[in-house]
Design a protein around this motif. Structure first.
Motif, PDB file in Angstrom:
ATOM      1  N   LYS A 197       6.726   2.302  12.482  1.00 37.12           N
ATOM      2  CA  LYS A 197       7.799   1.591  13.198  1.00 37.12           C
ATOM      3  C   LYS A 197       7.310   1.177  14.585  1.00 37.12           C
ATOM      4  N   LYS A 198       6.667   2.099  15.299  1.00 34.48           N
ATOM      5  CA  LYS A 198       6.126   1.789  16.630  1.00 34.48           C
ATOM      6  C   LYS A 198       5.130   0.638  16.555  1.00 34.48           C
ATOM      7  N   LEU A 199       4.345   0.612  15.442  1.00 33.75           N
ATOM      8  CA  LEU A 199       3.303  -0.417  15.301  1.00 33.75           C
ATOM      9  C   LEU A 199       3.865  -1.739  14.781  1.00 33.75           C
ATOM     10  N   GLY A 200       5.111  -1.708  14.348  1.00 34.31           N
ATOM     11  CA  GLY A 200       5.739  -2.933  13.819  1.00 34.31           C
ATOM     12  C   GLY A 200       5.224  -3.289  12.433  1.00 34.31           C
ATOM     13  N   ILE A 201       4.804  -2.294  11.661  1.00 31.05           N
ATOM     14  CA  ILE A 201       4.312  -2.567  10.300  1.00 31.05           C
ATOM     15  C   ILE A 201       5.460  -2.358   9.305  1.00 31.05           C
ATOM     16  N   ARG A 202       5.679  -3.394   8.483  1.00 32.62           N
ATOM     17  CA  ARG A 202       6.789  -3.353   7.517  1.00 32.62           C
ATOM     18  C   ARG A 202       6.569  -2.210   6.519  1.00 32.62           C
ATOM     19  N   HIS A 203       7.589  -1.385   6.361  1.00 33.86           N
ATOM     20  CA  HIS A 203       7.415  -0.280   5.411  1.00 33.86           C
ATOM     21  C   HIS A 203       8.746   0.204   4.866  1.00 33.86           C
ATOM     22  N   PHE A 204       8.642   0.915   3.751  1.00 30.59           N
ATOM     23  CA  PHE A 204       9.808   1.550   3.133  1.00 30.59           C
ATOM     24  C   PHE A 204       9.469   3.009   2.881  1.00 30.59           C
ATOM     25  N   VAL A 205      10.409   3.880   3.173  1.00 33.22           N
ATOM     26  CA  VAL A 205      10.230   5.279   2.795  1.00 33.22           C
ATOM     27  C   VAL A 205      10.726   5.409   1.358  1.00 33.22           C
ATOM     28  N   ILE A 264       0.842  -1.205   0.000  1.00 32.17           N
ATOM     29  CA  ILE A 264       0.000   0.000   0.000  1.00 32.17           C
ATOM     30  C   ILE A 264       0.873   1.250   0.000  1.00 32.17           C
ATOM     31  N   LEU A 265       0.546   2.174  -0.897  1.00 32.68           N
ATOM     32  CA  LEU A 265       1.269   3.454  -0.909  1.00 32.68           C
ATOM     33  C   LEU A 265       0.450   4.499  -0.153  1.00 32.68           C
ATOM     34  N   THR A 266       1.116   5.273   0.713  1.00 31.56           N
ATOM     35  CA  THR A 266       0.428   6.378   1.370  1.00 31.56           C
ATOM     36  C   THR A 266       1.276   7.643   1.275  1.00 31.56           C
ATOM     37  N   HIS A 267       0.613   8.771   1.482  1.00 32.47           N
ATOM     38  CA  HIS A 267       1.269  10.070   1.294  1.00 32.47           C
ATOM     39  C   HIS A 267       1.025  10.918   2.526  1.00 32.47           C
ATOM     40  N   CYS A 268       1.985  11.746   2.873  1.00 35.26           N
ATOM     41  CA  CYS A 268       1.884  12.638   4.036  1.00 35.26           C
ATOM     42  C   CYS A 268       1.719  11.791   5.306  1.00 35.26           C
ATOM     43  N   ASN A 269       1.069  12.330   6.311  1.00 31.04           N
ATOM     44  CA  ASN A 269       0.801  11.545   7.516  1.00 31.04           C
ATOM     45  C   ASN A 269      -0.687  11.628   7.819  1.00 31.04           C
ATOM     46  N   ALA A 270      -1.327  10.494   7.740  1.00 28.08           N
ATOM     47  CA  ALA A 270      -2.748  10.418   8.105  1.00 28.08           C
ATOM     48  C   ALA A 270      -2.877   9.334   9.172  1.00 28.08           C
ATOM     49  N   GLN A 316       6.404  14.828   6.213  1.00 28.76           N
ATOM     50  CA  GLN A 316       5.486  14.160   7.148  1.00 28.76           C
ATOM     51  C   GLN A 316       5.556  12.635   7.006  1.00 28.76           C
ATOM     52  N   GLY A 317       5.825  12.161   5.770  1.00 22.73           N
ATOM     53  CA  GLY A 317       5.897  10.714   5.553  1.00 22.73           C
ATOM     54  C   GLY A 317       7.130  10.122   6.213  1.00 22.73           C
ATOM     55  N   ALA A 318       8.296  10.679   5.832  1.00 20.98           N
ATOM     56  CA  ALA A 318       9.562  10.131   6.337  1.00 20.98           C
ATOM     57  C   ALA A 318       9.678  10.302   7.844  1.00 20.98           C
ATOM     58  N   ARG A 319       9.203  11.425   8.358  1.00 21.00           N
ATOM     59  CA  ARG A 319       9.398  11.706   9.787  1.00 21.00           C
ATOM     60  C   ARG A 319       8.280  11.121  10.644  1.00 21.00           C
ATOM     61  N   LEU A 320       7.015  11.306  10.213  1.00 22.95           N
ATOM     62  CA  LEU A 320       5.896  10.986  11.107  1.00 22.95           C
ATOM     63  C   LEU A 320       5.243   9.634  10.801  1.00 22.95           C
ATOM     64  N   THR A 321       4.934   9.396   9.521  1.00 19.06           N
ATOM     65  CA  THR A 321       4.271   8.123   9.193  1.00 19.06           C
ATOM     66  C   THR A 321       5.223   6.961   9.489  1.00 19.06           C
ATOM     67  N   PHE A 355       4.411   1.546   1.437  1.00 15.13           N
ATOM     68  CA  PHE A 355       5.371   2.446   0.802  1.00 15.13           C
ATOM     69  C   PHE A 355       4.990   3.852   1.260  1.00 15.13           C
ATOM     70  N   VAL A 356       5.924   4.503   1.920  1.00 13.69           N
ATOM     71  CA  VAL A 356       5.641   5.799   2.541  1.00 13.69           C
ATOM     72  C   VAL A 356       6.329   6.898   1.738  1.00 13.69           C
ATOM     73  N   ASP A 357       5.537   7.713   1.071  1.00 12.20           N
ATOM     74  CA  ASP A 357       6.127   8.875   0.372  1.00 12.20           C
ATOM     75  C   ASP A 357       6.786   9.775   1.401  1.00 12.20           C
ATOM     76  N   GLU A 358       7.984  10.233   1.142  1.00 12.09           N
ATOM     77  CA  GLU A 358       8.626  11.090   2.156  1.00 12.09           C
ATOM     78  C   GLU A 358       7.845  12.399   2.358  1.00 12.09           C
ATOM     79  N   THR A 359       7.209  12.900   1.271  1.00 10.82           N
ATOM     80  CA  THR A 359       6.331  14.080   1.338  1.00 10.82           C
ATOM     81  C   THR A 359       7.107  15.382   1.586  1.00 10.82           C
ATOM     82  N   ARG A 360       7.836  15.743   0.537  1.00 10.62           N
ATOM     83  CA  ARG A 360       8.530  17.032   0.556  1.00 10.62           C
ATOM     84  C   ARG A 360       7.520  18.168   0.609  1.00 10.62           C
ATOM     85  N   PRO A 361       7.796  19.328   1.190  1.00 10.92           N
ATOM     86  CA  PRO A 361       9.067  19.633   1.852  1.00 10.92           C
ATOM     87  C   PRO A 361       9.055  19.361   3.356  1.00 10.92           C
TER      88      PRO A 361
END
Ligand code: MRU
Length: 352
Positions: free
Chosen positions: A210-218, A157-163, A200-205, A191-197
């Motif tokens: 990570k806390k939830l233990g869900i496998r993901h890639f930025v 699943i691809l997501t964008h920003c932090n929701a 929110q993706g790289a930092r928050l999502t 798949f976590v879009d980093e969400t420039r600038p």
């Protein structure tokens, strides 16, 4: 593990996590009055559509508590001022006005009745803010449960920003759906879009997953299209800042490009949002106010200028995705499918 939330109301004090410092530092700061709340929203210490609505509701309460009771008329006048002030902190997410309207309506309904003393009014308005927070967490769990129906047993699943939880009262909207599928034992990769600038993706999502233990890639924002083409992504799911009557949806800048790319690659594109994100006053997306943020947020990275001196960036915080690119809108009351022009109004009226 304690459920993550971006804010706490403890002993009549409001605290938020300063999201600008995450993931490096989890720092809670107190917001003492409506001015603190205004700047926390404007400067993105707290962000995400439902979260800014909730914190504004508490900001309204803090403003009310600071008032000296001169007369009922005086309090109403001051509260209307606080409502306008907080509502001007950021323009795009409708949840901000939704929560403030609810707070003002509640306060005004009490102020017209002589039987309530000022102290009673403060107490009842406090419960209203607490209800907004608690209801939001429940709503997100329901969005998660409803959205889970759309997620295959194994999905990238691809997501964008932090929701996620940090963008709401807790649990998350788009991330709520992903969590719900994960909690049910589905094989999920995100798949976590980093969400420039603002990242929110790289930092928050990523911090939340990570806390939830869900496998993901930025991934970099510009990698999304090619990853779709390579067949690495099964579906896209994002949150929303405002959904209007025909289904056009404002969300973090970059969402529109993802939706077009998803259509081109025949991948479903879903939006997950509470009913408080719907703006039934606007018939299409052309009138949604799109926040323009400072050029500096784009041309300076971690204190270092990356573009030549004197060069300005165009920095729109959001974009509007036309409804035709959205395969379903997941809410707490169920899933809305196209044609949205007909189905949104029907859905909203039937959920009243
Ligand atoms: O600028 P932000 O970080 O407040 O933008 C947030 C988003 O665009 C989110 O995707 C949106 O608010 C949905 S959050 C549940």
């Amino acid at each position: 593990m304690r459920e993550l939330s971006p804010l706490r109301w403890r002993d009549k004090r409001l605290y938020i996590i300063d999201q600008r410092l995450l993931p490096a530092k989890e720092k809670w700061v107190e917001l003492k009055d409506e001015r603190d709340v205004f700047f926390a929203i404007r400067d993105m210490q707290i962000r995400g559509a439902p979260a800014i609505g909730i914190v504004a509701a508490f900001g309204f309460l803090l403003g009310l508590r600071r008032l000296k009771f001169r007369s009922r008329k005086y309090v109403v006048k001051k509260l209307r001022h606080i409502h306008r002030f907080l509502g001007s902190a950021r323009p795009t997410a409708i949840n901000l006005m939704w929560a403030l309207n609810r707070m003002l309506k509640r306060a005004e309904s009490l102020l017209v009745e002589d039987r309530y003393q000022f102290e009673d009014i403060i107490k009842i308005v406090e419960s209203e803010a607490i209800n907004i927070l608690n209801e939001d967490v429940k709503v997100n769990r329901m969005i998660g449960k409803n959205g889970n129906q759309l997620i295959p047993t194994s999905a990238s699943i691809l997501t964008h920003c932090n929701a996620g939880a940090l963008a709401v009262g807790g649990y998350g909207t788009a991330i709520g759906v992903i969590r719900s599928a994960f909690e049910e034992g589905k094989n999920i990769t995100v798949f976590v879009d980093e969400t420039r600038p603002y990242l929110q993706g790289a930092r928050l999502t990523s911090y939340e997953l990570k806390k939830l233990g869900i496998r993901h890639f930025v991934i970099t924002d510009n990698a999304a299209g090619f990853l779709m083409r390579l067949g690495k992504i099964d579906l896209v799911i994002t949150g929303a800042d405002r959904i209007v009557r025909n289904g056009d949806t404002a969300n973090k800048i970059g969402t529109y490009s993802l939706a077009v790319l998803a259509k081109e690659n025949k991948i479903p594109f879903y939006v997950a949002a509470p009913l408080s994100t719907f703006d039934m006053d606007l018939k299409d997306g052309s009138r949604i106010p799109v926040e323009e943020r400072s050029s500096e947020e784009v041309v300076v990275i971690a204190g270092k200028r990356i573009a030549p001196k004197g060069i300005k960036a165009i920095h729109l915080g959001f974009d509007v995705t036309p409804a035709k690119y959205i395969d379903a809108i997941i809410t707490e009351r169920g899933i809305i499918y196209p044609p949205y022009k007909k189905n949104i109004i029907k859905f909203i009226n039937s959920s009243k």
